[in-house]
Design a protein around this motif. Structure first.
Motif, PDB file in Angstrom:
ATOM      1  N   ALA A 159       0.839  -1.204   0.000  1.00 54.94           N
ATOM      2  CA  ALA A 159       0.000   0.000   0.000  1.00 54.94           C
ATOM      3  C   ALA A 159       0.876   1.257   0.000  1.00 54.94           C
ATOM      4  O   ALA A 159       1.792   1.393   0.810  1.00 54.94           O
ATOM      5  CB  ALA A 159      -0.922   0.006   1.213  1.00 54.94           C
ATOM      6  N   VAL A 160       0.590   2.173  -0.928  1.00 53.38           N
ATOM      7  CA  VAL A 160       1.382   3.390  -1.079  1.00 53.38           C
ATOM      8  C   VAL A 160       0.911   4.454  -0.091  1.00 53.38           C
ATOM      9  O   VAL A 160      -0.277   4.774  -0.018  1.00 53.38           O
ATOM     10  CB  VAL A 160       1.281   3.923  -2.520  1.00 53.38           C
ATOM     11  CG1 VAL A 160       1.987   5.278  -2.647  1.00 53.38           C
ATOM     12  CG2 VAL A 160       1.894   2.920  -3.497  1.00 53.38           C
ATOM     13  N   ARG A 161       1.857   5.026   0.658  1.00 56.19           N
ATOM     14  CA  ARG A 161       1.557   6.114   1.589  1.00 56.19           C
ATOM     15  C   ARG A 161       1.676   7.473   0.906  1.00 56.19           C
ATOM     16  O   ARG A 161       0.840   8.362   1.085  1.00 56.19           O
ATOM     17  CB  ARG A 161       2.510   6.065   2.783  1.00 56.19           C
ATOM     18  CG  ARG A 161       2.194   7.108   3.869  1.00 56.19           C
ATOM     19  CD  ARG A 161       3.156   6.981   5.026  1.00 56.19           C
ATOM     20  NE  ARG A 161       4.474   7.527   4.678  1.00 56.19           N
ATOM     21  CZ  ARG A 161       5.575   7.304   5.389  1.00 56.19           C
ATOM     22  NH1 ARG A 161       5.540   6.510   6.446  1.00 56.19           N
ATOM     23  NH2 ARG A 161       6.725   7.843   5.032  1.00 56.19           N
ATOM     24  N   SER A 162       2.732   7.639   0.095  1.00 58.65           N
ATOM     25  CA  SER A 162       2.943   8.909  -0.598  1.00 58.65           C
ATOM     26  C   SER A 162       3.878   8.683  -1.777  1.00 58.65           C
ATOM     27  O   SER A 162       4.515   7.634  -1.893  1.00 58.65           O
ATOM     28  CB  SER A 162       3.532   9.953   0.353  1.00 58.65           C
ATOM     29  OG  SER A 162       4.811   9.549   0.817  1.00 58.65           O
ATOM     30  N   PHE A 163       3.945   9.686  -2.645  1.00 52.88           N
ATOM     31  CA  PHE A 163       4.849   9.609  -3.790  1.00 52.88           C
ATOM     32  C   PHE A 163       5.478  10.972  -4.022  1.00 52.88           C
ATOM     33  O   PHE A 163       4.973  12.002  -3.555  1.00 52.88           O
ATOM     34  CB  PHE A 163       4.114   9.134  -5.050  1.00 52.88           C
ATOM     35  CG  PHE A 163       2.993  10.031  -5.476  1.00 52.88           C
ATOM     36  CD1 PHE A 163       3.228  11.159  -6.259  1.00 52.88           C
ATOM     37  CD2 PHE A 163       1.688   9.754  -5.102  1.00 52.88           C
ATOM     38  CE1 PHE A 163       2.196  11.985  -6.648  1.00 52.88           C
ATOM     39  CE2 PHE A 163       0.644  10.581  -5.482  1.00 52.88           C
ATOM     40  CZ  PHE A 163       0.899  11.705  -6.260  1.00 52.88           C
ATOM     41  N   GLU A 164       6.584  10.980  -4.749  1.00 53.03           N
ATOM     42  CA  GLU A 164       7.298  12.214  -5.062  1.00 53.03           C
ATOM     43  C   GLU A 164       7.835  12.110  -6.476  1.00 53.03           C
ATOM     44  O   GLU A 164       8.371  11.072  -6.872  1.00 53.03           O
ATOM     45  CB  GLU A 164       8.448  12.417  -4.076  1.00 53.03           C
ATOM     46  CG  GLU A 164       9.234  13.691  -4.286  1.00 53.03           C
ATOM     47  CD  GLU A 164      10.369  13.823  -3.287  1.00 53.03           C
ATOM     48  OE1 GLU A 164      11.317  13.004  -3.379  1.00 53.03           O
ATOM     49  OE2 GLU A 164      10.321  14.710  -2.409  1.00 53.03           O
ATOM     50  N   ILE A 165       7.677  13.172  -7.260  1.00 52.95           N
ATOM     51  CA  ILE A 165       8.205  13.203  -8.628  1.00 52.95           C
ATOM     52  C   ILE A 165       9.084  14.424  -8.784  1.00 52.95           C
ATOM     53  O   ILE A 165       8.694  15.528  -8.389  1.00 52.95           O
ATOM     54  CB  ILE A 165       7.053  13.196  -9.667  1.00 52.95           C
ATOM     55  CG1 ILE A 165       7.620  13.356 -11.092  1.00 52.95           C
ATOM     56  CG2 ILE A 165       6.030  14.258  -9.369  1.00 52.95           C
ATOM     57  CD1 ILE A 165       6.592  13.202 -12.173  1.00 52.95           C
TER      58      ILE A 165
END
Length: 216
Positions: A159-165
């Motif tokens: 399960a993904v908590r957060s992402f950054e690009i």
């Protein structure tokens, strides 16, 4: 064209990947989920609408997106689960039009086999990948739909908590750590011949062809 690095932080352990997974595979899954939610007649038609640029060699192409890199993996731990199967579930799905063909049900073998299974799970520090984009807006629109990465997402693994690009120039070279079409200049010294898929759906063996895969 914009080179980027994408990182995901997870809130749950993930199933240890049995094979390398590309970033475009993750985004293709997200594109199909979004299309399903929007009521598309054939969600799979949207699987390549990810905003990732294409690397074209003669009549073949692949997305310009690298394998995902799992950083800081903990020691694997076993996870036991039961897979139950009911004929009624498949019959109802077929009658409702969810399945395109009448299912062949056998609880002892094949895709409908029931049983007790074991997978290895682990905690990870982060998951990172590199890509070259031709539609950044579309790519950013899809990222929130990446809710899980890896197998057994219905058990909430990965399960993904957060992402950054972030824009990153090294992605111009790093995206090519992935399956490439034969004849690609990117794979001249770093890849070897194999059979496999160049783009989603990677699980569909009927679309396997001679490709180039990274040596490591």
């Amino acid at each position: 064209m914009k080179p980027v690095r994408v990182s995901f932080l997870l809130r749950m352990p993930m199933i240890v990947p049995p094979a390398p997974k590309t970033l475009d595979a993750v985004l293709s899954w997200a594109a199909v989920r979004q299309a399903e939610f929007a009521g598309a007649l054939d969600p799979l038609e949207h699987q390549h609408e990810t905003g990732i640029a294409r690397h074209v060699v003669d009549d073949e192409w692949c997305p310009m997106a690298s394998y995902v890199e799992v950083v800081g993996m903990s020691e694997p731990e076993p996870f036991h689960y039961i897979k139950r199967q009911k004929l009624e579930s498949y019959t109802e799905a077929w009658l409702n039009g969810v399945l395109k063909t009448r299912p062949a049900f056998d609880s002892q073998r094949g895709n409908t086999k029931a049983g007790l299974y074991v997978q290895s799970s682990c905690w990870v520090e982060r998951i990172t990948a590199w890509a070259v984009l031709d539609d950044e807006d579309r790519f950013r629109q899809l990222l929130p739909w990446v809710t899980h990465i890896g197998k057994l997402h219905h058990h909430d693994f990965g399960a993904v908590r957060s992402f950054e690009i972030e824009e990153e120039a090294t992605a111009v070279a790093k995206w090519s750590k992935r399956p490439l079409p034969q004849g690609s200049d990117y794979g001249a010294e770093s890849h070897v011949m194999a059979m496999g898929g160049l783009r989603a759906p990677y699980w569909k063996r009927s679309e396997y062809r001679p490709i180039l895969v990274p040596l490591d």
